[in-house]
Motif scaffolding. Structure first.
Motif, short mmCIF file in Angstrom:
data_model
loop_
_atom_site.label_atom_id
_atom_site.label_comp_id
_atom_site.label_asym_id
_atom_site.label_seq_id
_atom_site.Cartn_x
_atom_site.Cartn_y
_atom_site.Cartn_z
N MET A 1 0.67 -0.84 0.01
CA MET A 1 -0.01 -0.22 -0.17
C MET A 1 0.50 0.95 -0.02
SD MET A 1 -2.86 0.62 2.43
CE MET A 1 -3.62 2.38 3.37
N ASP A 2 0.49 2.33 -1.00
CA ASP A 2 1.17 3.18 -1.05
C ASP A 2 1.00 4.44 0.44
OD1 ASP A 2 2.98 2.82 -3.18
OD2 ASP A 2 1.21 3.16 -4.73
N LEU A 3 1.98 4.94 0.77
CA LEU A 3 1.39 5.87 1.57
C LEU A 3 0.60 7.09 1.13
CD1 LEU A 3 5.09 5.94 3.32
CD2 LEU A 3 2.83 5.17 4.11
N PRO A 4 0.00 8.04 2.16
CA PRO A 4 -0.36 9.07 1.42
C PRO A 4 -0.12 9.74 0.77
CG PRO A 4 -1.76 8.64 3.71
CD PRO A 4 -0.60 7.13 3.42
N GLN A 5 0.10 11.04 0.18
CA GLN A 5 1.16 11.72 -0.49
C GLN A 5 0.92 13.33 -0.29
OE1 GLN A 5 1.66 11.72 -5.00
NE2 GLN A 5 3.62 11.46 -4.28
N THR A 34 5.26 18.42 6.17
CA THR A 34 4.47 16.52 6.80
C THR A 34 4.07 17.67 8.25
OG1 THR A 34 6.44 16.30 6.11
CG2 THR A 34 5.29 14.49 7.38
N GLU A 35 4.08 17.69 9.24
CA GLU A 35 2.77 17.47 10.24
C GLU A 35 2.24 18.20 10.17
OE1 GLU A 35 3.07 19.45 14.81
OE2 GLU A 35 4.75 19.36 13.64
N ARG A 36 1.59 19.23 9.16
CA ARG A 36 0.73 19.60 9.16
C ARG A 36 -0.35 19.22 8.14
NH1 ARG A 36 -1.84 25.08 8.34
NH2 ARG A 36 -4.50 24.58 8.24
N GLY A 37 0.11 18.74 6.92
CA GLY A 37 -0.09 17.66 6.07
C GLY A 37 -1.34 16.04 6.82
N ARG A 38 -0.42 15.84 7.39
CA ARG A 38 -0.53 14.68 8.76
C ARG A 38 -1.88 14.52 9.34
NH1 ARG A 38 2.92 9.10 10.08
NH2 ARG A 38 0.89 8.66 11.47
N ALA A 39 -2.05 16.12 10.30
CA ALA A 39 -3.01 16.41 10.99
C ALA A 39 -3.73 15.93 10.44
CB ALA A 39 -2.49 16.84 11.44
N LEU A 40 -4.11 17.46 8.82
CA LEU A 40 -5.27 17.14 8.26
C LEU A 40 -6.18 15.86 7.56
CD1 LEU A 40 -4.16 20.61 6.24
CD2 LEU A 40 -6.09 19.74 7.75
N MET A 41 -4.47 15.42 7.12
CA MET A 41 -5.43 13.35 6.73
C MET A 41 -5.95 12.55 7.19
SD MET A 41 -2.49 12.88 4.20
CE MET A 41 -1.56 13.80 3.04
N PRO A 47 -7.42 6.75 4.62
CA PRO A 47 -6.93 5.32 4.63
C PRO A 47 -5.22 5.62 4.74
CG PRO A 47 -8.86 5.53 2.82
CD PRO A 47 -7.92 7.34 3.28
N GLY A 48 -4.22 4.92 5.91
CA GLY A 48 -3.45 4.51 5.27
C GLY A 48 -2.25 5.82 6.16
N ILE A 49 -3.26 6.89 6.58
CA ILE A 49 -2.84 7.76 7.29
C ILE A 49 -1.29 7.13 8.91
CG2 ILE A 49 -4.24 8.36 8.71
CD1 ILE A 49 -1.69 10.76 7.49
N ASP A 50 -1.93 5.94 9.29
CA ASP A 50 -0.95 5.59 10.64
C ASP A 50 0.46 5.23 10.08
OD1 ASP A 50 -3.32 6.60 12.52
OD2 ASP A 50 -4.74 4.85 12.44
N GLN A 51 0.35 5.00 8.56
CA GLN A 51 1.68 3.93 8.25
C GLN A 51 2.48 5.37 8.12
OE1 GLN A 51 1.95 1.08 8.23
NE2 GLN A 51 -0.59 1.37 9.11
N GLY A 52 2.28 6.50 7.63
CA GLY A 52 2.66 7.87 6.93
C GLY A 52 3.14 9.01 6.52
#
Length: 127
Positions: A1-5, A34-41, A47-52
């Motif tokens: 599974m690809d990481l969210p981009q 990265t931190e901001r995008g991850r928080a929004l996602m 899906p897959g956000i917990d993987q990075g």
């Protein structure tokens, strides 16, 4: 599974972040992307956000090409340096096998006697 981009583009002195299915977001510094995008996602249950996440910086064709070329040049230079060091070790070993002193080997190779000791202490591997 690809990481969210997250794709970051320069915008108004900062960076516009694009993420699939989400509204664009702005950050002042790329280090915040990265931190901001991850928080929004995470808030949107992507899906897959917990993987990075994967951050891609898009500077346009010309600058993207230049960044890629300069990064590759650095990798190539490092590889050449490793190959040169291996050849130096092999050469020092070959000179030593001719019963030359460490000082003579240092003079021939243009390095210090201490460096010759280091070279001879390391395996003269192929490559």
């Amino acid at each position: 599974m690809d990481l969210p981009q997250i794709v970051a583009h320069r915008a108004d002195g900062g960076w516009m972040l694009e993420m699939d299915g989400l509204a664009p977001a702005y950050v002042r510094r790329l280090s915040e992307a990265t931190e901001r995008g991850r928080a929004l996602m995470k808030a949107a249950d992507v899906p897959g956000i917990d993987q990075g996440v994967q951050l891609k910086v898009d500077l346009g064709d010309e600058l993207n090409r230049r960044v890629k070329a300069s990064t590759q040049a650095t990798v190539d230079a490092h590889r050449a340096q490793l190959q040169a060091a291996a050849e130096l070790r092999r050469t020092a070993s070959a000179l030593k096998s001719q019963n030359m002193t460490g000082r003579d080997i240092a003079h021939i190779l243009g390095v210090s006697p201490q460096r010759v000791s280091q070279l001879l202490a390391q395996p003269a591997t192929g490559g």
